[in-house]
Structures are given as structure tokens and as C-alpha cells.
Design a protein around this motif. Structure first.
Motif, PDB file in Angstrom:
ATOM      1  N   THR A   7       0.844   3.848  -3.217  1.00 29.82           N
ATOM      2  CA  THR A   7       0.269   5.175  -2.969  1.00 29.82           C
ATOM      3  C   THR A   7       1.335   6.250  -2.870  1.00 29.82           C
ATOM      4  O   THR A   7       0.994   7.424  -2.807  1.00 29.82           O
ATOM      5  N   GLN A   8       2.591   5.842  -2.828  1.00 30.60           N
ATOM      6  CA  GLN A   8       3.720   6.779  -2.727  1.00 30.60           C
ATOM      7  C   GLN A   8       3.614   7.664  -1.488  1.00 30.60           C
ATOM      8  O   GLN A   8       3.976   8.829  -1.515  1.00 30.60           O
ATOM      9  N   LYS A   9       3.104   7.099  -0.409  1.00 29.10           N
ATOM     10  CA  LYS A   9       2.996   7.822   0.851  1.00 29.10           C
ATOM     11  C   LYS A   9       3.993   7.239   1.843  1.00 29.10           C
ATOM     12  O   LYS A   9       4.391   6.085   1.747  1.00 29.10           O
ATOM     13  N   GLY A  10       4.358   8.047   2.803  1.00 33.47           N
ATOM     14  CA  GLY A  10       5.243   7.575   3.853  1.00 33.47           C
ATOM     15  C   GLY A  10       4.471   6.841   4.924  1.00 33.47           C
ATOM     16  O   GLY A  10       3.259   6.691   4.862  1.00 33.47           O
TER      17      GLY A  10
ATOM     18  N   ARG B 248      -1.201   6.996  11.420  1.00 36.21           N
ATOM     19  CA  ARG B 248      -2.349   6.117  11.207  1.00 36.21           C
ATOM     20  C   ARG B 248      -1.922   4.731  10.735  1.00 36.21           C
ATOM     21  O   ARG B 248      -2.506   3.727  11.163  1.00 36.21           O
ATOM     22  N   ILE B 249      -0.941   4.649   9.884  1.00 37.26           N
ATOM     23  CA  ILE B 249      -0.516   3.333   9.393  1.00 37.26           C
ATOM     24  C   ILE B 249       0.212   2.556  10.492  1.00 37.26           C
ATOM     25  O   ILE B 249       0.118   1.332  10.562  1.00 37.26           O
TER      26      ILE B 249
ATOM     27  N   ASN C 185       0.819  -1.202   0.000  1.00 40.15           N
ATOM     28  CA  ASN C 185       0.000   0.000   0.000  1.00 40.15           C
ATOM     29  C   ASN C 185       0.854   1.254   0.000  1.00 40.15           C
ATOM     30  O   ASN C 185       0.596   2.197  -0.742  1.00 40.15           O
ATOM     31  N   ARG C 186       1.868   1.271   0.806  1.00 37.80           N
ATOM     32  CA  ARG C 186       2.741   2.454   0.873  1.00 37.80           C
ATOM     33  C   ARG C 186       3.527   2.622  -0.427  1.00 37.80           C
ATOM     34  O   ARG C 186       3.792   3.746  -0.853  1.00 37.80           O
ATOM     35  N   LYS C 187       3.883   1.524  -1.077  1.00 40.87           N
ATOM     36  CA  LYS C 187       4.628   1.607  -2.337  1.00 40.87           C
ATOM     37  C   LYS C 187       3.753   2.164  -3.453  1.00 40.87           C
ATOM     38  O   LYS C 187       4.178   3.046  -4.200  1.00 40.87           O
TER      39      LYS C 187
ATOM     40  N   GLY D 251       2.949   6.978   8.267  1.00 41.29           N
ATOM     41  CA  GLY D 251       2.498   7.975   9.223  1.00 41.29           C
ATOM     42  C   GLY D 251       1.939   7.339  10.480  1.00 41.29           C
ATOM     43  O   GLY D 251       2.028   6.128  10.698  1.00 41.29           O
TER      44      GLY D 251
END
Length: 87
Positions: free
Chosen positions: A30-33, A37-38, A26-28, A35
Motif C-alpha cells: 500500500t506504500q503507507k507508513g 491504527r496499524i 500490507n505496508r509494502k 501509523g
């Protein structure tokens, strides 16, 4: 009965690598770090099956597992409304 407990433990143990795989994918994509919540999601998704495995294996008692789950849920939901406040 032992067969049902064994299946619950096996399914709970499968959750551990599955959660890590899903979080990383999911992080890969969505290109999100990673955080707050995760981290909370990952902890909850791995803590509860761990408690289930320990409780069904009679390593911890029912009172202990209820106290651990209650304390963990209280920790997760404490200060949740203040986190999303934009100042």
C-alpha cells in the motif's frame, strides 16, 4: 483435554509471526507508513494470543487474564473518537 489446549496454544503462537508478516506486506504494497491504527492493530493481534497462551498454560489465573484483556480493550477504545476528528 490436554490435546485441545496444546492446539490452542500452537495456533495462538502461529499468530505472532503471521501478524508481523501480514503487517509488513500490507505496508509494502500500500506504500503507507506505520501509523497509529496499524500499531493498535498489531498490538491487539499479538496481545490477545499472548494472554491466551499464558492463561491456558496456567501461568496466569482467570482473574488476571480478564483484568489484562479488559484494561487493554479499554486502552484501545479510549479516545478513539477524538483521533479521527479533523481540526
Amino acid at each position: 483435554m490436554e490435546c485441545a489446549i496444546a492446539w490452542v496454544q500452537i495456533l495462538s503462537a502461529i499468530v505472532f509471526p503471521l501478524v508481523i508478516l501480514v503487517v509488513f506486506l500490507n505496508r509494502k504494497y500500500t506504500q503507507k507508513g506505520i501509523g497509529v491504527r496499524i500499531v493498535q492493530f498489531t498490538a491487539a493481534a499479538m496481545f490477545i494470543p499472548g494472554i491466551v497462551i499464558l492463561a491456558t498454560g496456567n501461568y496466569i489465573g482467570g482473574e488476571t487474564s480478564a483484568a489484562l484483556v479488559g484494561a487493554f480493550i479499554g486502552y484501545l477504545f479510549s479516545n478513539i473518537s477524538a483521533f479521527d476528528d479533523k481540526k
